[in-house]
Design an enzyme around this catalytic site. Structure first.
Site, PDB file in Angstrom:
ATOM      1  N   GLU A 106       0.882  -1.310   0.067  1.00  0.00           N
ATOM      2  CA  GLU A 106       0.027  -0.155  -0.124  1.00  0.00           C
ATOM      3  C   GLU A 106       0.824   1.186   0.087  1.00  0.00           C
ATOM      4  O   GLU A 106       1.983   1.204   0.570  1.00  0.00           O
ATOM      5  CB  GLU A 106      -0.868   0.041   1.178  1.00  0.00           C
ATOM      6  CG  GLU A 106      -1.984   1.104   1.452  1.00  0.00           C
ATOM      7  CD  GLU A 106      -2.818   1.023   2.558  1.00  0.00           C
ATOM      8  OE1 GLU A 106      -3.274  -0.080   2.845  1.00  0.00           O
ATOM      9  OE2 GLU A 106      -3.080   1.976   3.218  1.00  0.00           O
ATOM     10  N   ASP A 108       0.388   5.406   0.583  1.00  0.00           N
ATOM     11  CA  ASP A 108      -0.664   6.154   1.019  1.00  0.00           C
ATOM     12  C   ASP A 108      -0.082   7.722   0.914  1.00  0.00           C
ATOM     13  O   ASP A 108       0.855   8.094   1.441  1.00  0.00           O
ATOM     14  CB  ASP A 108      -0.816   6.058   2.588  1.00  0.00           C
ATOM     15  CG  ASP A 108      -1.532   4.488   2.695  1.00  0.00           C
ATOM     16  OD1 ASP A 108      -2.518   4.317   2.102  1.00  0.00           O
ATOM     17  OD2 ASP A 108      -1.188   4.040   3.792  1.00  0.00           O
ATOM     18  N   GLU A 110      -2.237  10.798   2.918  1.00  0.00           N
ATOM     19  CA  GLU A 110      -3.233  10.954   3.851  1.00  0.00           C
ATOM     20  C   GLU A 110      -3.062  12.643   4.113  1.00  0.00           C
ATOM     21  O   GLU A 110      -2.056  13.111   4.504  1.00  0.00           O
ATOM     22  CB  GLU A 110      -3.276  10.377   4.779  1.00  0.00           C
ATOM     23  CG  GLU A 110      -3.648   8.831   4.770  1.00  0.00           C
ATOM     24  CD  GLU A 110      -3.590   7.996   5.790  1.00  0.00           C
ATOM     25  OE1 GLU A 110      -4.730   7.215   6.402  1.00  0.00           O
ATOM     26  OE2 GLU A 110      -2.718   8.110   6.692  1.00  0.00           O
TER      27      GLU A 110
END
Ligand SMILES: *[C@@H]1O[C@H](CO)[C@@H](O)[C@H](O)[C@H]1NC(C)=O
Length: 290
Positions: A106, A108, A110
């Site tokens: 993953e 990311d 954010e």
């Protein structure tokens, strides 16, 4: 002779165009071509004939969308305009995820909201073969809710680079030969969500979401996925001719390297690599020069 060459060239060109068209996903014009709503249909609105979308967060729900296909390597980018004003406690995310529970890969982005006038924070994380805990945080040097900015993730065999506009904010190199796991065996889908995370997002959860300011809106446009769609031709991902594997994408160029240094020196507010309380032994991927 000339005719023969022309014929050959035309045929080679034709095959090349055909192969690239099959292998490499082009630039989609609209949301529905490449994406689907993954969470709370009622909170996602297409605007500008589907070229842009609006995500809504209120007390009933957040929302999210996902790509229809998964991809192996490539570059994913989109323009995002984040929740304006008092956005403390809201999190807008844009990430790639293999969706494989135990061995998850993953990548990311954010975006952690903040009280009016205080800077948004961008947290990045890298999960490889199920292990994450590699958070870094950068304060943005502009107001990301005032206008659209481009956020992209570049992923090839050599490294993963997170970009904010043309500024690299994070580089995760392939250090497999030093035993550092690197995402390269699993295709990843593209996801985005807007949700409430006031238990941790803003000043470690001290700043709560102010529901009197709801609903909160974020906007997305110019979706661009260039990569090897899976399922698709099996040899696409290992094709060294994919543009994102090219020499100029094997390392940051001089301008990017300068910008990256500037971000590292002026805007990093947290780096797991330097967090001795969490990592008494520096993780191998963090060692200088790697
Ligand atoms: C919010 O603003 C404060 C004060 O400027 C800052 O310390 C913090 O890093 C900002 N971001 C978040 C997500 O709390």
């Amino acid at each position: 002779m000339t005719t023969f060459y022309h014929f050959t060239n035309a045929r080679v060109l034709f095959l090349w165009v055909l192969v690239s068209a099959v292998c490499v996903w082009g630039r989609p014009a609209t949301f529905v071509q490449d994406f689907r709503v993954a969470w709370a249909d009622s909170h996602i609105t297409q605007i500008d004939q589907g070229r842009a979308i609006q995500l809504k967060l209120d007390q009933n729900s957040g929302c999210g969308f996902a790509s229809k296909a998964k991809y192996m390597f490539g570059r994913v980018s989109m323009k995002i305009k984040l929740v304006p004003g008092d956005s403390a406690g809201t999190v807008t995310a844009f990430y790639l995820n293999s969706d494989t529970d135990n061995v998850r890969d993953e990548l990311d982005f954010e975006f952690l909201g903040n009280r009016t006038g205080q800077p948004y924070t961008v947290q990045t994380n890298v999960f490889a073969h199920g292990k994450g805990d590699r958070e870094q945080r950068v304060n943005l040097w502009f107001d990301p809710s005032a206008d659209f900015h481009t956020y992209s993730i570049m992923w090839n065999h050599r490294h993963i680079v997170f970009y904010v506009d043309d500024f690299p904010i994070r580089v995760y190199k392939n250090n497999e030969r030093r035993g550092v796991p690197y995402p390269k065996m699993q295709a990843m889908g593209v996801y985005s969500t807007l949700w409430e995370a006031d238990d941790w997002a803003t000043r470690g959860g001290l700043e709560k979401i102010d529901w009197s300011k709801a609903p909160f809106y974020a906007y997305y446009k110019d979706f661009d996925i260039e990569g090897c769609a899976v399922p698709g031709p099996a040899n696409c991902a290992s094709n060294p001719r994919n543009w994102w594997e090219g020499a100029e994408y094997q390392a940051l160029n001089a301008i990017e390297a300068r910008r990256y240094r500037w971000v590292r020196m002026n805007h990093v507010i947290y780096d797991y690599c330097r967090d001795k309380s969490r990592y008494p032994l520096t993780p191998p991927e963090c060692l200088a020069g790697i």
